[in-house]
Motif scaffolding. Sequence first.
Motif, PDB file in Angstrom:
ATOM      1  N   LYS A 169      25.261  23.274  37.152  1.00  0.00           N
ATOM      2  CA  LYS A 169      25.860  24.595  36.975  1.00  0.00           C
ATOM      3  C   LYS A 169      27.211  24.657  37.669  1.00  0.00           C
ATOM      4  O   LYS A 169      27.483  23.944  38.637  1.00  0.00           O
ATOM      5  N   VAL A 170      28.063  25.551  37.167  1.00  0.00           N
ATOM      6  CA  VAL A 170      29.393  25.759  37.736  1.00  0.00           C
ATOM      7  C   VAL A 170      29.476  27.199  38.210  1.00  0.00           C
ATOM      8  O   VAL A 170      29.370  28.135  37.408  1.00  0.00           O
ATOM      9  N   LEU A 171      29.651  27.376  39.507  1.00  0.00           N
ATOM     10  CA  LEU A 171      29.748  28.720  40.060  1.00  0.00           C
ATOM     11  C   LEU A 171      31.071  29.374  39.670  1.00  0.00           C
ATOM     12  O   LEU A 171      32.066  28.689  39.391  1.00  0.00           O
ATOM     13  N   THR A 172      31.081  30.688  39.688  1.00  0.00           N
ATOM     14  CA  THR A 172      32.233  31.449  39.208  1.00  0.00           C
ATOM     15  C   THR A 172      33.474  31.219  40.061  1.00  0.00           C
ATOM     16  O   THR A 172      34.601  31.329  39.578  1.00  0.00           O
ATOM     17  N   TYR A 173      33.270  30.893  41.325  1.00  0.00           N
ATOM     18  CA  TYR A 173      34.423  30.557  42.169  1.00  0.00           C
ATOM     19  C   TYR A 173      34.003  29.521  43.202  1.00  0.00           C
ATOM     20  O   TYR A 173      32.812  29.292  43.445  1.00  0.00           O
ATOM     21  N   ASN A 174      35.004  28.843  43.784  1.00  0.00           N
ATOM     22  CA  ASN A 174      34.792  27.840  44.822  1.00  0.00           C
ATOM     23  C   ASN A 174      33.906  26.696  44.356  1.00  0.00           C
ATOM     24  O   ASN A 174      33.121  26.138  45.113  1.00  0.00           O
ATOM     25  N   ALA A 175      34.032  26.342  43.077  1.00  0.00           N
ATOM     26  CA  ALA A 175      33.301  25.212  42.525  1.00  0.00           C
ATOM     27  C   ALA A 175      34.267  24.368  41.698  1.00  0.00           C
ATOM     28  O   ALA A 175      35.382  24.801  41.385  1.00  0.00           O
ATOM     29  N   ILE A 176      33.853  23.174  41.349  1.00  0.00           N
ATOM     30  CA  ILE A 176      34.663  22.314  40.483  1.00  0.00           C
ATOM     31  C   ILE A 176      34.103  22.411  39.077  1.00  0.00           C
ATOM     32  O   ILE A 176      32.948  22.052  38.821  1.00  0.00           O
ATOM     33  N   GLY A 177      34.924  22.925  38.158  1.00  0.00           N
ATOM     34  CA  GLY A 177      34.495  23.054  36.779  1.00  0.00           C
ATOM     35  C   GLY A 177      34.454  21.723  36.072  1.00  0.00           C
ATOM     36  O   GLY A 177      34.893  20.692  36.601  1.00  0.00           O
ATOM     37  N   HIS A 178      33.943  21.723  34.857  1.00  0.00           N
ATOM     38  CA  HIS A 178      33.855  20.491  34.083  1.00  0.00           C
ATOM     39  C   HIS A 178      35.229  19.948  33.708  1.00  0.00           C
ATOM     40  O   HIS A 178      35.356  18.787  33.304  1.00  0.00           O
ATOM     41  N   ASP A 179      36.265  20.781  33.858  1.00  0.00           N
ATOM     42  CA  ASP A 179      37.629  20.320  33.626  1.00  0.00           C
ATOM     43  C   ASP A 179      38.275  19.740  34.886  1.00  0.00           C
ATOM     44  O   ASP A 179      39.438  19.350  34.881  1.00  0.00           O
ATOM     45  N   GLY A 180      37.505  19.695  35.982  1.00  0.00           N
ATOM     46  CA  GLY A 180      38.018  19.142  37.224  1.00  0.00           C
ATOM     47  C   GLY A 180      38.793  20.117  38.084  1.00  0.00           C
ATOM     48  O   GLY A 180      39.247  19.757  39.174  1.00  0.00           O
ATOM     49  N   GLN A 181      38.931  21.361  37.620  1.00  0.00           N
ATOM     50  CA  GLN A 181      39.689  22.360  38.355  1.00  0.00           C
ATOM     51  C   GLN A 181      38.752  23.250  39.186  1.00  0.00           C
ATOM     52  O   GLN A 181      37.605  23.478  38.820  1.00  0.00           O
ATOM     53  N   VAL A 182      39.284  23.752  40.306  1.00  0.00           N
ATOM     54  CA  VAL A 182      38.518  24.677  41.139  1.00  0.00           C
ATOM     55  C   VAL A 182      38.419  26.026  40.434  1.00  0.00           C
ATOM     56  O   VAL A 182      39.420  26.554  39.937  1.00  0.00           O
ATOM     57  N   THR A 183      37.230  26.571  40.378  1.00  0.00           N
ATOM     58  CA  THR A 183      37.049  27.878  39.739  1.00  0.00           C
ATOM     59  C   THR A 183      37.542  28.994  40.656  1.00  0.00           C
ATOM     60  O   THR A 183      37.388  28.932  41.876  1.00  0.00           O
ATOM     61  N   LEU A 184      38.114  30.010  40.053  1.00  0.00           N
ATOM     62  CA  LEU A 184      38.701  31.144  40.759  1.00  0.00           C
ATOM     63  C   LEU A 184      38.028  32.425  40.272  1.00  0.00           C
ATOM     64  O   LEU A 184      37.910  32.647  39.070  1.00  0.00           O
ATOM     65  N   GLY A 185      37.617  33.268  41.203  1.00  0.00           N
ATOM     66  CA  GLY A 185      36.723  34.367  40.877  1.00  0.00           C
ATOM     67  C   GLY A 185      37.359  35.685  40.510  1.00  0.00           C
ATOM     68  O   GLY A 185      38.503  35.758  40.039  1.00  0.00           O
ATOM     69  N   GLY A 186      36.609  36.745  40.765  1.00  0.00           N
ATOM     70  CA  GLY A 186      36.902  38.056  40.188  1.00  0.00           C
ATOM     71  C   GLY A 186      37.852  38.940  40.956  1.00  0.00           C
ATOM     72  O   GLY A 186      38.167  40.030  40.483  1.00  0.00           O
ATOM     73  N   TYR A 187      38.317  38.528  42.139  1.00  0.00           N
ATOM     74  CA  TYR A 187      39.325  39.315  42.828  1.00  0.00           C
ATOM     75  C   TYR A 187      40.670  39.057  42.159  1.00  0.00           C
ATOM     76  O   TYR A 187      41.628  38.564  42.755  1.00  0.00           O
ATOM     77  N   SER A 188      40.763  39.371  40.907  1.00  0.00           N
ATOM     78  CA  SER A 188      41.942  39.071  40.100  1.00  0.00           C
ATOM     79  C   SER A 188      42.010  40.047  38.936  1.00  0.00           C
ATOM     80  O   SER A 188      41.109  40.862  38.745  1.00  0.00           O
ATOM     81  N   GLU A 189      43.058  39.954  38.176  1.00  0.00           N
ATOM     82  CA  GLU A 189      43.271  40.923  37.108  1.00  0.00           C
ATOM     83  C   GLU A 189      42.603  40.542  35.801  1.00  0.00           C
ATOM     84  O   GLU A 189      42.164  41.416  35.041  1.00  0.00           O
ATOM     85  N   ARG A 190      42.500  39.242  35.521  1.00  0.00           N
ATOM     86  CA  ARG A 190      41.914  38.786  34.263  1.00  0.00           C
ATOM     87  C   ARG A 190      41.154  37.491  34.487  1.00  0.00           C
ATOM     88  O   ARG A 190      41.378  36.789  35.465  1.00  0.00           O
ATOM     89  N   VAL A 191      40.271  37.182  33.547  1.00  0.00           N
ATOM     90  CA  VAL A 191      39.534  35.928  33.616  1.00  0.00           C
ATOM     91  C   VAL A 191      39.157  35.506  32.199  1.00  0.00           C
ATOM     92  O   VAL A 191      38.962  36.355  31.315  1.00  0.00           O
ATOM     93  N   VAL A 192      39.080  34.199  31.997  1.00  0.00           N
ATOM     94  CA  VAL A 192      38.637  33.618  30.733  1.00  0.00           C
ATOM     95  C   VAL A 192      37.305  32.922  30.976  1.00  0.00           C
ATOM     96  O   VAL A 192      37.160  32.173  31.946  1.00  0.00           O
ATOM     97  N   ALA A 193      36.330  33.163  30.111  1.00  0.00           N
ATOM     98  CA  ALA A 193      35.022  32.536  30.271  1.00  0.00           C
ATOM     99  C   ALA A 193      34.388  32.320  28.908  1.00  0.00           C
ATOM    100  O   ALA A 193      34.677  33.047  27.945  1.00  0.00           O
ATOM    101  N   ASP A 194      33.527  31.321  28.836  1.00  0.00           N
ATOM    102  CA  ASP A 194      32.758  31.082  27.622  1.00  0.00           C
ATOM    103  C   ASP A 194      31.803  32.248  27.389  1.00  0.00           C
ATOM    104  O   ASP A 194      31.177  32.755  28.322  1.00  0.00           O
ATOM    105  N   GLU A 195      31.672  32.663  26.129  1.00  0.00           N
ATOM    106  CA  GLU A 195      30.854  33.840  25.834  1.00  0.00           C
ATOM    107  C   GLU A 195      29.400  33.687  26.274  1.00  0.00           C
ATOM    108  O   GLU A 195      28.721  34.676  26.542  1.00  0.00           O
TER     109      GLU A 195
END
Length: 335
Positions: free
Chosen positions: A103-129
């Motif tokens: 599983k990949v957590l919404t933030y503070n995790a490494i996604g399958h693309d190798g990038q660190v996930t960034l969470g909801g203290y932000s204005e917008r987010v993109v996620a798989d449906e």
Amino acid sequence: MTSRTASFSTVTIERRDVGPTDVLLDIVYAGVCHTDVHHARAEFGHTHYPIVPGHEIAGIIREVGSDVTRLEVGDHVGIGCLVDSCRECTMCLAGQESYCRGKVLTYNAIGHDGQVTLGGYSERVVADERFVARIPDVLPLESAAPLLCAGITMYQPLRHWGAGPGKRVGILGFGGLGHIGVQISHALGAHTTVLELNDDRRADAERFGADDYRTTGDLTVLRDSFDLIVSTVPSAYNLSDHLELLDFDGTFVNLGVPSEPLQIEPYALHTNRRKLVGSMSGGMPETQEMLDFCGEHGIKAEVEIIAAGELDAAYDRLSKGDVRYRFVLDTATIA
């Protein structure tokens, strides 16, 4: 935040382009969970800085990918603790993504693309449906945001271990999780008792549907009183004394993550054939079920809305338990 001791500050982040199965949502509110404090202040020991916390996200869809089928522009939606999983293991195929080893957590995790996930203290987010749930229109977004973590974390054990008519349920700890758990247990039809250190939250507990309220100073009078106890306590406590409250075949569900190991007297388990179990947040099908259930029964978090500039103070207050009962960030104040 850029380090364990840094204050929150505004930074510019990049979100990925909207893919065929993705949705882009404008975040309206983001709940502030105690887990956010643990990660941001490196109390779990594996924080990727800079960190953007937030896994209780409520917003409105701005754009959908070409292959999206469940959601539409304008829908009220939420994102909880997960934004991806392996999608192939037994747990994923059963709709229990929170138990997936990949599983990949919404933030503070490494996604399958190798990038660190960034969470909801932000204005917008993109996620798989797949990892986006629809919030019923009857639920205000600010009150629904905490349901994406606290709500499903309470709903899963209550449903799985059979809270309902004829069952005696104890909710240990009446805070951010407990005040939602009481509402869910009451709506399921269980006789619900709050177990707290002192009496100062009795009126709130009764307002949310508790049938009884007991302080934990003398637990012996409650021996053999419960079929199910769900503990939200985040610190170490006398687990054996609380196991003694379970009747025959009773179940004690531990949700808290104390910094010290929990210890038990073995006979506290042997007596009455008791069970000690744990539970994660819950998968996506059950998260949607929980939101629909909360919409049907008018269950929502009681929140204190804060601005971005109040996050540091909110973290300090949350660490002291000084909130009734969830902080929620108004993302319109991010500048």
